[in-house]
Design an enzyme around this catalytic site. Structure first.
Site, PDB file in Angstrom:
ATOM      1  N   GLU A   1      -1.385  -0.846  13.569  1.00 11.14           N
ATOM      2  CA  GLU A   1      -2.677  -0.464  12.946  1.00 11.14           C
ATOM      3  C   GLU A   1      -3.759  -0.769  13.746  1.00 11.14           C
ATOM      4  O   GLU A   1      -4.777  -0.291  13.736  1.00 11.14           O
ATOM      5  CB  GLU A   1      -2.466  -1.122  11.302  1.00 11.14           C
ATOM      6  CG  GLU A   1      -3.651  -1.059  10.788  1.00 11.14           C
ATOM      7  CD  GLU A   1      -3.617  -1.719   9.248  1.00 11.14           C
ATOM      8  OE1 GLU A   1      -2.870  -2.348   9.031  1.00 11.14           O
ATOM      9  OE2 GLU A   1      -4.514  -1.209   8.594  1.00 11.14           O
TER      10      GLU A   1
ATOM     11  N   GLU B   1       0.858  -1.303   0.018  1.00 12.22           N
ATOM     12  CA  GLU B   1       0.080  -0.039  -0.029  1.00 12.22           C
ATOM     13  C   GLU B   1       0.964   1.272   0.008  1.00 12.22           C
ATOM     14  O   GLU B   1       1.176   1.828  -1.160  1.00 12.22           O
ATOM     15  CB  GLU B   1      -1.005   0.084   1.130  1.00 12.22           C
ATOM     16  CG  GLU B   1      -2.185  -1.047   1.055  1.00 12.22           C
ATOM     17  CD  GLU B   1      -3.341  -0.614   1.852  1.00 12.22           C
ATOM     18  OE1 GLU B   1      -4.061   0.291   1.691  1.00 12.22           O
ATOM     19  OE2 GLU B   1      -3.657  -1.456   2.769  1.00 12.22           O
TER      20      GLU B   1
HETATM   21  C1  BGC Z   1      -5.292   1.215   4.720  1.00 11.66           C
HETATM   22  C2  BGC Z   1      -5.862   2.295   5.909  1.00 11.66           C
HETATM   23  C3  BGC Z   1      -6.828   3.026   5.272  1.00 11.66           C
HETATM   24  C4  BGC Z   1      -8.016   2.042   4.705  1.00 11.66           C
HETATM   25  C5  BGC Z   1      -9.051   2.743   4.177  1.00 11.66           C
HETATM   26  C6  BGC Z   1      -6.162   0.515   4.341  1.00 11.66           C
HETATM   27  O1  BGC Z   1      -6.019  -0.555   3.632  1.00 11.66           O
HETATM   28  O2  BGC Z   1      -3.956   0.843   5.473  1.00 11.66           O
HETATM   29  O3  BGC Z   1      -4.917   2.816   6.623  1.00 11.66           O
HETATM   30  O4  BGC Z   1      -7.360   4.196   5.510  1.00 11.66           O
HETATM   31  O5  BGC Z   1      -7.309   1.309   3.906  1.00 11.66           O
HETATM   32  O6  BGC Z   1      -9.925   2.144   5.016  1.00 11.66           O
END
Ligand code: BGC
Length: 739
Positions: free
Chosen positions: A623, A339
């Site tokens: 997270e 990501e």
């Molecule tokens: C990310 C988050 C992001 C989200 C959207 C994820 O995959 O890591 O931090 O805000 O997607 O909900």
């Protein structure tokens, strides 16, 4: 400005290999000054006569390349002689390849591109230009593979072959001077451990999770091979754990030259604490050959904090590392898995904390510039900036995410007091509110769209990422919140806001009619239709947002706060909020007479809590509250970053409420000092460098007294509120109070 220069590329698609652009030129007269401007759709490193220009890395950074790209400018007068060679290495970086959600080539080019312009001024006043065109030679390089998520291969035995002349590309975008911070190498860490795991892997531990790469200084037989992999954590058996990297391979391969070699990737980075030597051509491993280098935007530290609780101090260090790790040109969710994207929700929740820790004015200004460029004509703001979906016009607005368009410009104004910047952002703020107005129609409630809701809250279905708080409730709450920010910003700028004041009133009354009946919360879940027999849903986040955004009536505030406290107690004394509720929960408590409950949440050590990861050796923010569960197993493999800054938003409360420093007038010209001492912590101290100088507040317990030391620079006044006393006004200088 880059003049006459063309975007050029390699004559053939070299896939993920880095190429070198090469051009010789002579200076026939005495050079007074020479300036070079370079940019890339990709990442470049430039050299004159073999000498590297500049010391920043990953230039020109990451912007919405299809809309605009920064160029770097360097004075290279001292680099020149009569016969010169300019060379530019070019890799794909963020621009081309597997970056984004589903998107291999988001910027309409399958090859990285470079553009450059050298401007020479001679001592006799004559001028000369050298720019990129189809006369440049293109060579292969020793970097035979580089992909942001997958890593880099450097083969020191590879010969650099001529591929032919550069091809001119018809790619078009806006070239802008660098508006963000440069990206540079910062801390260098030595390994603190060499581990032989139960599975027989050889792993170096750098003791700190970070973003950057490992540098290896080595000499060995020509052709010898080193393969390294990166991980944030070991599993409960002590083995190297990479499942949470998802598809990101994070593999660096190095082939030795036979001479002294220094290896590190230069076109990609990794997020890691541990490094596995998957292949290593020596029996003995000398940890002294390895250094972890932290790489992030060159922002200056402004805030500082310490207190008498070592676990809170570690939490603070983790928050700082979370910021360093995710402020690499774009505010990212995380730095390690596939990501590393500019998720707008994550950025808005962390922004107030980020602005205490560092001077992030330039950093956010650049990113908000891209946000404005990408804003759709109907005002929609995306969930990721720069957008990197397959179709760049595919903007996905989401509540609490896209509201970054209003929240961050306003927070920037409060932190730095720059009205001109607020003015620059005002149209984007306004258009975002207009988008929500259109979506809401005559109901004044935003009930449509796809949202992330209270992401990763613990009150939802355990199989879902979304928390229980209905997204339509959240969407209307943020609609009201962003509109209220727009009104405040408009007033500062002398704009006509009466229309937005009316809109705000309509949203609030619609919201109260729908969700707050008889002074109580009236919510039904997202999945059910509103019916008489449905049980009313209560979530911590619903109460938190209602209190923080001023959605409940003043007379009902006490009841709402009491219910929030009861819900916390019913949930075993813990915070169950996700991304949208968590940044506000401690504020919602302390603003309504429950600072003691806020402190209990902050100091809680059992799962879930801010200190639980500290007890599990965390060196950055997780997270997920339960990234590593009590039994040592992982919460999940696919949404389990150990370096996500979002929950680090709590520092805004620690600094602003526990220590008690908050700007009253933008830029801290007038500061509110409202300390909340707690004997159990013993002392807390916060300092922040502002454009007026440094502000410092410390409270500590001594014998039977609480002492307050306050330091204010010239030009700053403070409104001091000590517990149980009338407010005082303080001028610059040192002040001491003993109570
Ligand atoms: C990310 C988050 C992001 C989200 C959207 C994820 O995959 O890591 O931090 O805000 O997607 O909900």
């Amino acid at each position: 400005m880059i003049k006459n220069a063309s975007w050029i590329k390699a004559p053939i698609d070299t896939d993920a290999a880095v190429v070198k652009f090469h051009r010789d030129f002579c200076c026939e007269k005495h050079v007074k000054k020479c300036v070079v401007q370079v940019s890339a759709i990709g990442i470049f490193y430039a050299y004159i006569n073999g000498k590297r220009i500049g010391n920043d890395v990953f230039a020109p950074g990451w912007t919405s390349y299809g809309k605009r790209v920064q160029y770097r400018e360097y004075d290279i007068t001292d680099f020149l002689c009569d016969d010169n060679t300019v060379e530019i290495e070019l890799g794909r970086g963020w621009a081309v390849g597997s970056v984004g959600l589903t998107n291999p080539y988001p910027y309409q080019t399958k090859q990285a591109l470079v553009i450059a312009n050298l401007h020479i001024t001679y001592t006799d006043g004559a001028e000369d230009y050298l720019f990129t065109d189809d006369t440049w030679d293109v060579y292969t390089s020793k970097v035979t593979f580089s992909e942001m998520y997958h890593g880099e291969t450097v083969d020191m035995t590879a010969s650099e072959k001529l591929l032919g002349k550069a091809k001119v590309s018809d790619f078009e975008t806006k070239l802008i001077p660098t508006v963000g911070e440069l990206i540079v190498e910062h801390e260098r860490l030595s390994p603190c451990g060499l581990i032989h795991t139960p599975e027989g892997e050889v792993v170096l531990d750098f003791g700190q999770n970070l973003t950057g790469y490992v540098e290896i200084k080595i000499r060995g037989d020509r052709g010898g091979k080193i393969v390294v992999h990166y991980a944030e954590v070991l599993d409960s058996d002590g083995n190297f754990y990479t499942d949470n990297m998802r598809s990101a391979r994070n593999e660096n391969v190095y082939i030795l030259s036979g001479e002294n070699d220094v290896f590190k990737p230069r076109f990609c980075f990794q997020g890691f604490r541990y490094v596995r030597l998957a292949e290593y051509p020596f029996e003995e491993i000398d940890p002294g050959c390895f250094s972890a280098i932290a790489v992030y935007s060159n922002m200056k530290r402004t805030g500082d904090f310490s207190c008498g609780n070592e676990k809170i101090n570690q939490l603070y260090r983790n928050i700082l590392w979370g910021q360093k790790s995710n402020f690499l040109d774009v505010p990212t969710d995380c730095p390690q898995r596939d990501e590393r994207l500019g998720w707008t929700g994550d950025a808005q929740v962390f922004a107030p904390t980020a602005m205490i820790n560092y001077d992030v004015k330039r950093f956010f200004t650049k990113w908000l510039g891209d946000m404005a460029e990408e804003q759709r004509d109907d005002g929609a703001i995306g969930d990721i900036v720069p957008n990197c979906r397959r179709n760049l016009e595919d903007i996905h607005p989401a509540t609490g995410w896209s509201d970054a368009a209003c929240i961050i410009p306003w927070e920037l104004y409060l932190a730095y007091g720059d009205k001109a910047l607020l003015r620059e952002h005002y149209p984007m703020m306004k258009n975002w509110v207009e988008y929500m107005r259109k979506e809401s129609g005559c109901k004044y409630l935003w009930t449509s769209g796809e949202h992330y809701g209270d992401w990763l809250a613990l009150d939802g279905n355990p199989d879902e990422y979304k928390g229980l708080t209905p997204t339509h409730f959240i969407a209307s709450a943020f609609f009201a919140h962003s509109t209220s920010i727009l009104i405040k910003a408009g007033k500062v700028l002398g704009e006509e806001v009466s229309e937005y004041e009316k809109l705000y009133e309509k949203i609030i009354s619609a919201f109260r009619a729908e969700y707050l009946k008889d002074g109580k919360l009236h919510l039904v879940s997202d999945n059910r239709k509103n019916g008489d027999d449905e049980p009313i849903l209560e979530t911590q986040t619903a109460y938190v947002l209602a209190l923080r955004f001023g959605l409940c009536e003043e007379k009902d505030r006490a009841y709402f706060a009491k219910r929030l406290v009861e819900l916390i107690a019913e949930n075993g004394g813990c915070n169950t909020c996700g991304f949208l509720g968590t940044p506000h929960i401690l504020h919602a408590l302390s603003e309504n007479g429950y600072t003691d409950v806020a402190y209990r949440l902050l100091l809680r050590e059992e799962s879930p809590s801010w200190l639980y990861p500290i007890n599990h050796g965390a060196t950055t923010m997780w997270e997920h509250w339960n990234g590593i569960k009590e039994d040592g197993s992982f919460w999940s493999a696919d949404m389990n970053s150990f370096n996500h800054y979002a929950y680090g938003a709590v520092f805004d409360w620690i600094f602003g409420v526990a220590v008690g420093i908050k700007p009253i007038k933008p830029g801290y010209k007038e500061v509110g000092i409202v300390p909340h001492p707690l004997e159990e912590i013993g002392f807390a101290e916060g300092r922040i460098k502002t454009s007026y100088g440094e502000i410092g507040v410390k409270w500590y317990y001594e014998n039977a007294y609480v002492c307050y030391d306050i330091e204010l620079p010239e030009g700053v006044t403070a409104r001091l509120d000590l517990p149980g006393e009338d407010a005082l006004t303080l001028g610059s200088g040192r002040h001491r109070f003993v109570r």
